[in-house]
Scaffold this motif. Structure first.
Motif, short mmCIF file in Angstrom:
data_model
loop_
_atom_site.label_atom_id
_atom_site.label_comp_id
_atom_site.label_asym_id
_atom_site.label_seq_id
_atom_site.Cartn_x
_atom_site.Cartn_y
_atom_site.Cartn_z
N UNK A 128 63.46 82.01 51.84
CA UNK A 128 63.78 83.25 52.53
C UNK A 128 63.89 83.03 54.04
N UNK A 129 62.97 82.28 54.60
CA UNK A 129 62.95 82.03 56.03
C UNK A 129 64.19 81.23 56.48
N UNK A 130 64.70 80.39 55.62
CA UNK A 130 65.79 79.47 55.97
C UNK A 130 67.07 79.73 55.20
N UNK A 131 67.21 80.92 54.63
CA UNK A 131 68.30 81.20 53.70
C UNK A 131 69.67 80.74 54.21
N UNK A 132 70.07 81.18 55.38
CA UNK A 132 71.40 80.82 55.90
C UNK A 132 71.53 79.33 56.19
N UNK A 133 70.43 78.67 56.49
CA UNK A 133 70.48 77.23 56.78
C UNK A 133 70.87 76.42 55.55
N UNK A 134 70.52 76.90 54.36
CA UNK A 134 70.85 76.16 53.14
C UNK A 134 72.36 76.14 52.88
N UNK A 135 73.09 77.09 53.43
CA UNK A 135 74.54 77.16 53.21
C UNK A 135 75.27 75.92 53.75
N UNK A 136 74.70 75.26 54.77
CA UNK A 136 75.36 74.06 55.32
C UNK A 136 75.41 72.94 54.30
N UNK A 137 74.54 73.00 53.30
CA UNK A 137 74.54 71.97 52.26
C UNK A 137 75.83 72.02 51.44
N UNK A 138 76.48 73.17 51.39
CA UNK A 138 77.74 73.30 50.66
C UNK A 138 78.83 72.45 51.31
N UNK A 139 78.67 72.18 52.58
CA UNK A 139 79.62 71.34 53.31
C UNK A 139 79.11 69.89 53.39
N UNK A 140 78.06 69.59 52.61
CA UNK A 140 77.54 68.22 52.57
C UNK A 140 76.64 67.86 53.73
N UNK A 141 76.11 68.85 54.42
CA UNK A 141 75.23 68.59 55.56
C UNK A 141 73.79 68.92 55.20
N UNK A 142 72.87 68.20 55.85
CA UNK A 142 71.45 68.47 55.64
C UNK A 142 71.01 69.60 56.57
N UNK A 143 70.32 70.59 56.03
CA UNK A 143 69.85 71.69 56.87
C UNK A 143 68.58 71.31 57.63
#
Length: 173
Positions: A128-143
């Motif tokens: 919950x605290x990092x929800x939007x940060x996980x979306x970068x993983x869809x582009x192959x990046x580490x959050x």
């Protein structure tokens, strides 16, 4: 294998499942971007057509031609293409339905619910605290995750889950 290793593995698996779902939703948002945009202005367009009011509403332009004896003809242009009013209204209805489905199934709450079966409040809090940060993983990046007061098994499981996801799925995006 220790109990800690088992728990860390479960947390990693949970995170991979969560991120897969997040990325599916991101792809769906891209695929249905036109529907989402159209649904945002659908009510305004419907009122304009009903009232015979001209205007530009996102991807729709409504034009009104006055006819003999006060009658009027409403013309609509959807993404630059002329469509009759009934077709426009049908497209608005479809866009609303798709948008409602997408916004419901891919809401933050719906995505986080996928983690409830793991019954770990710390994991849910981290997500919950990092929800939007996980979306970068869809582009192959580490959050860059903020763990706060999460216990070591959560931190280790999330880090392992990120590595597992990026190694298995990151290269295919």
């Amino acid at each position: 294998m220790s109990a800690q290793d088992v728990v860390v593995g479960l947390i990693a698996e949970a995170l991979v499942d969560f991120v897969k779902r997040v990325c599916e939703c991101e792809k769906l948002r891209e695929a249905h971007a036109r529907d989402l945009k159209l649904a945002e202005v659908a009510d305004e367009i419907t009122r304009a057509v009903a009232e015979g009011r001209e205007g530009e509403y996102g991807p729709v332009v409504v034009k009104v031609q006055r006819k003999f004896l006060g009658r009027r003809e409403v013309k609509a242009y959807l993404y630059g293409n002329e469509v009759d009013v009934n077709t426009l209204l049908a497209e608005l209805s479809k866009a609303r339905s798709r948008a409602a489905w997408l916004l419901n199934d891919c809401s933050e709450n719906a995505l986080i619910e996928t983690l409830y079966k793991y019954e770990d409040r710390y994991l849910i809090e981290v997500v919950q605290r990092n929800f939007d940060k996980f979306k970068v993983m869809c582009a192959g990046k580490a959050p860059e995750i903020e763990f706060g007061e999460a216990p070591a098994h959560i931190i280790e499981g999330v880090v392992r889950g990120i590595k597992n996801y990026l190694s298995a799925y990151g290269s295919s995006h």
